[in-house]
Scaffold this active site. Structure first.
Site, PDB file in Angstrom:
ATOM      1  N   CYS A  27       0.498  -1.731  -0.333  1.00  0.00           N
ATOM      2  CA  CYS A  27      -0.422   0.060  -0.436  1.00  0.00           C
ATOM      3  C   CYS A  27       0.775   0.935  -0.304  1.00  0.00           C
ATOM      4  O   CYS A  27       2.568   0.804   0.182  1.00  0.00           O
ATOM      5  CB  CYS A  27      -0.929   0.526   1.003  1.00  0.00           C
ATOM      6  SG  CYS A  27      -2.327   1.134   1.211  1.00  0.00           S
TER       7      CYS A  27
ATOM      8  N   CYS B  95       6.678  -0.383  -9.417  1.00  0.00           N
ATOM      9  CA  CYS B  95       7.189  -1.433  -8.506  1.00  0.00           C
ATOM     10  C   CYS B  95       8.242  -2.119  -8.640  1.00  0.00           C
ATOM     11  O   CYS B  95       8.822  -2.494  -9.520  1.00  0.00           O
ATOM     12  CB  CYS B  95       5.977  -2.523  -7.907  1.00  0.00           C
ATOM     13  SG  CYS B  95       4.587  -2.354  -7.053  1.00  0.00           S
TER      14      CYS B  95
ATOM     15  N   CYS C  97      -4.057  -1.339  -2.359  1.00  0.00           N
ATOM     16  CA  CYS C  97      -4.528   0.297  -3.029  1.00  0.00           C
ATOM     17  C   CYS C  97      -4.829   0.280  -4.697  1.00  0.00           C
ATOM     18  O   CYS C  97      -3.509   0.146  -4.749  1.00  0.00           O
ATOM     19  CB  CYS C  97      -3.671   1.185  -2.087  1.00  0.00           C
ATOM     20  SG  CYS C  97      -2.384   1.800  -1.857  1.00  0.00           S
TER      21      CYS C  97
END
Length: 173
Positions: free
Chosen positions: A12, A96, A88
């Protein structure tokens, strides 16, 4: 000889509520078959106080719960993840790190209880509701027949879990 526990990372942005709840839930629900971790792209200085309060109220061990950066899990000394789930929408849209070992991943987005406004009861409900939705999804996940699913079928199941609507998460099992 039993299989080693599967490592599961929940991501998140702030790592102050949903991802920390998921880490605690999977550690309990996984009954030794899964190890939960959580992190954020821009972690808060500390977990949201209501997250800790709720987890303690539900008898989760919170002694190791802390907000942390996802960079902790991208390095060579980090535990290798088997699964990575974003909880989220903002974290799901961010680039990422490359996770060692190419873990399976899926997006399990849900409303952020830390952003809830209103009365004390309404804010408490937002945290309890997020916990319940995560617990429902994680319960489905930990009960999948992992050894019997090929990678493609498993990915379909992981995506299906994340597509549960709020109504499906509130329906009795």
């Amino acid at each position: 000889m039993p299989d080693a526990p599967k490592n599961v990372l929940f991501l998140c942005t702030g790592n102050s509520a949903r991802s920390l709840m998921a880490e605690a839930i999977i550690t309990r629900e996984g009954m030794g078959r899964f190890r939960g971790f959580s992190a954020g792209s821009r972690p808060k200085d500390a977990p949201h106080p209501r997250t800790i309060e709720l987890l303690q109220h539900l008898n989760h061990d919170t002694s190791a719960i802390r907000s942390k950066s996802w960079e902790e899990f991208a390095g060579p000394d980090a535990p290798q993840m088997d699964f990575v789930f974003t909880v989220c929408d903002q974290a799901a849209a961010e680039p990422c790190p490359i996770w060692p070992g190419q873990p399976m991943s899926a997006h399990w987005g849900m409303p952020d209880p830390a952003a809830a406004t209103g009365t004390d009861a309404e804010i408490s409900f937002a945290f309890t509701d997020a916990y319940r939705m995560l617990r429902n999804r994680i319960s489905i996940f930990v009960n999948l027949p992992l050894a019997q699913l090929d990678r493609f079928s498993l990915q379909k199941e992981l995506d299906r879990i994340g597509q549960h609507t709020h109504a499906e998460d509130t329906a009795p099992a």
